[in-house]
Design a protein around this motif. Structure first.
Motif, mmCIF file in Angstrom:
data_model
loop_
_atom_site.group_PDB
_atom_site.id
_atom_site.type_symbol
_atom_site.label_atom_id
_atom_site.label_comp_id
_atom_site.label_asym_id
_atom_site.label_seq_id
_atom_site.Cartn_x
_atom_site.Cartn_y
_atom_site.Cartn_z
ATOM 1 N N ARG A 165 0.840 -1.203 0.000
ATOM 2 C CA ARG A 165 0.000 0.000 0.000
ATOM 3 C C ARG A 165 0.876 1.254 0.000
ATOM 4 N NH1 ARG A 165 -5.418 0.105 1.293
ATOM 5 N NH2 ARG A 165 -5.105 2.216 0.483
ATOM 6 N N PRO A 166 1.458 1.590 -1.160
ATOM 7 C CA PRO A 166 2.310 2.788 -1.204
ATOM 8 C C PRO A 166 1.553 4.066 -0.882
ATOM 9 C CG PRO A 166 1.947 1.908 -3.410
ATOM 10 C CD PRO A 166 1.383 0.911 -2.443
ATOM 11 N N ASP A 167 0.242 4.102 -1.139
ATOM 12 C CA ASP A 167 -0.542 5.288 -0.799
ATOM 13 C C ASP A 167 -0.574 5.501 0.710
ATOM 14 O OD1 ASP A 167 -2.032 2.837 -0.753
ATOM 15 O OD2 ASP A 167 -3.908 3.972 -0.676
ATOM 16 N N LEU A 168 -0.767 4.417 1.477
ATOM 17 C CA LEU A 168 -0.726 4.522 2.944
ATOM 18 C C LEU A 168 0.670 4.903 3.413
ATOM 19 C CD1 LEU A 168 -2.817 1.484 4.215
ATOM 20 C CD2 LEU A 168 -3.477 3.882 4.138
ATOM 21 N N ALA A 169 1.674 4.335 2.757
ATOM 22 C CA ALA A 169 3.049 4.642 3.131
ATOM 23 C C ALA A 169 3.323 6.140 2.996
ATOM 24 C CB ALA A 169 4.023 3.843 2.259
ATOM 25 N N ARG A 170 2.931 6.710 1.885
ATOM 26 C CA ARG A 170 3.154 8.152 1.678
ATOM 27 C C ARG A 170 2.422 8.983 2.729
ATOM 28 N NH1 ARG A 170 2.821 6.357 -3.631
ATOM 29 N NH2 ARG A 170 0.583 6.774 -3.716
ATOM 30 N N GLU A 171 1.184 8.620 3.025
ATOM 31 C CA GLU A 171 0.395 9.374 4.008
ATOM 32 C C GLU A 171 1.003 9.262 5.408
ATOM 33 O OE1 GLU A 171 -2.754 11.836 5.357
ATOM 34 O OE2 GLU A 171 -2.044 11.415 3.335
ATOM 35 N N LEU A 172 1.447 8.060 5.781
ATOM 36 C CA LEU A 172 2.073 7.870 7.095
ATOM 37 C C LEU A 172 3.331 8.721 7.222
ATOM 38 C CD1 LEU A 172 1.629 4.034 7.517
ATOM 39 C CD2 LEU A 172 0.903 5.757 9.197
ATOM 40 N N VAL A 173 4.187 8.661 6.231
ATOM 41 C CA VAL A 173 5.438 9.423 6.279
ATOM 42 C C VAL A 173 5.147 10.918 6.307
ATOM 43 C CG1 VAL A 173 7.546 9.991 4.990
ATOM 44 C CG2 VAL A 173 6.843 7.598 5.270
ATOM 45 N N ASP A 174 4.199 11.376 5.517
ATOM 46 C CA ASP A 174 3.845 12.796 5.499
ATOM 47 C C ASP A 174 3.337 13.251 6.868
ATOM 48 O OD1 ASP A 174 3.353 15.349 4.061
ATOM 49 O OD2 ASP A 174 1.240 14.864 4.498
ATOM 50 N N ARG A 175 2.424 12.492 7.449
ATOM 51 C CA ARG A 175 1.872 12.863 8.758
ATOM 52 C C ARG A 175 2.957 12.862 9.840
ATOM 53 N NH1 ARG A 175 -3.827 12.517 9.726
ATOM 54 N NH2 ARG A 175 -4.963 12.188 7.780
ATOM 55 N N VAL A 223 3.529 -1.349 4.204
ATOM 56 C CA VAL A 223 3.881 0.040 3.897
ATOM 57 C C VAL A 223 5.382 0.303 3.777
ATOM 58 C CG1 VAL A 223 1.752 0.958 4.892
ATOM 59 C CG2 VAL A 223 3.787 0.735 6.342
ATOM 60 N N GLY A 224 6.216 -0.669 4.047
ATOM 61 C CA GLY A 224 7.662 -0.460 3.999
ATOM 62 C C GLY A 224 8.197 0.028 5.333
ATOM 63 N N PRO A 225 9.517 -0.105 5.543
ATOM 64 C CA PRO A 225 10.108 0.236 6.844
ATOM 65 C C PRO A 225 9.976 1.703 7.252
ATOM 66 C CG PRO A 225 11.738 -0.819 5.408
ATOM 67 C CD PRO A 225 10.470 -0.706 4.630
ATOM 68 N N ASP A 226 10.121 2.623 6.304
ATOM 69 C CA ASP A 226 10.030 4.050 6.666
ATOM 70 C C ASP A 226 8.625 4.407 7.137
ATOM 71 O OD1 ASP A 226 12.694 4.393 6.007
ATOM 72 O OD2 ASP A 226 12.273 5.221 4.022
ATOM 73 N N ALA A 227 7.628 3.917 6.440
ATOM 74 C CA ALA A 227 6.246 4.213 6.828
ATOM 75 C C ALA A 227 5.858 3.449 8.089
ATOM 76 C CB ALA A 227 5.294 3.887 5.686
ATOM 77 N N ALA A 228 6.405 2.245 8.296
ATOM 78 C CA ALA A 228 6.150 1.516 9.542
ATOM 79 C C ALA A 228 6.719 2.302 10.726
ATOM 80 C CB ALA A 228 6.748 0.110 9.479
ATOM 81 N N ARG A 229 7.885 2.904 10.515
ATOM 82 C CA ARG A 229 8.470 3.764 11.555
ATOM 83 C C ARG A 229 7.585 4.987 11.786
ATOM 84 N NH1 ARG A 229 13.410 4.713 13.954
ATOM 85 N NH2 ARG A 229 13.783 6.857 14.574
#
Length: 191
Positions: free
Chosen positions: A8-18, A68-74
């Motif tokens: 879910r790259p869309d969730l990943a982007r939103e998580l990192v942005d927030r 979501v990948g490691p960066d977004a999981a963080r």
């Protein structure tokens, strides 16, 4: 794995942005650069981020490395870590993060930080010594259960000895501690 390779790259982007925006707000708060209005707006945004993450947890469980990948999981971990005004959510996030860590889909040291934060938020002593009090008098761990064995517990989740961690945080926040108007803030140890 990058955000583009995540399910879910869309969730990943939103998580990192927030999480990035929240970190910027917190940096201003730690350095006491926010007026009352911006401080209130920041708390409102933290609350909104936690509510958004709550919906993600309800739909997907913990947003781990595969989703979501490691960066977004963080980033998800950071949002949950700073949701102190929602202790029920913080406890739920802790449970889901622990499951993900045991399944190899999240970092166990992130779970230790969130576990400690949830304990402190609920008025209990922490287990791993990851939650610290920063004020003009220095940096000290929040209440800690069985401090004599904390380094053994820290080793089980991949954290360095408490003295090493405290020194790293002292170096990072030394300029802030010297400020006359330095606020008192609970913060997570630098991982």
């Amino acid at each position: 794995m990058t955000a583009a390779e995540a399910l879910r790259p869309d969730l990943a982007r939103e998580l990192v942005d927030r999480a990035t925006k929240a970190a910027t707000r917190r940096a201003g708060r730690v350095r006491n650069h926010l007026d009352g209005v911006r401080l209130g707006q920041g708390r409102h945004s933290d609350h909104a981020d936690a509510n958004w993450l709550r919906r993600i947890l309800a739909e997907y469980g913990w947003p781990g490395h595969r989703l979501v990948g490691p960066d977004a999981a963080r980033a998800a971990w950071s949002i949950a870590l700073h949701s102190d005004d929602q202790p029920d959510f913080q406890r739920t996030a802790t449970i889901l993060l622990e499951r993900a860590a045991k399944a190899g889909d999240a970092r166990i040291d992130h779970w230790a930080h969130l576990h400690d934060r949830a304990l402190i938020t609920n008025g209990r002593a922490q287990e791993y010594g990851t939650q610290l009090l920063l004020n003009h008098d220095g940096i000290t761990p929040c209440p800690l259960r069985a401090p004599e064995s904390v380094d053994e517990r820290r080793a089980t989740v991949g954290l360095p000895p408490i003295t090493v961690a405290l020194e790293a945080v002292r170096r990072r926040y030394a300029p802030d501690l010297l400020a006359d108007d330095a606020p008192t803030v609970v913060l997570a140890e630098v991982a």
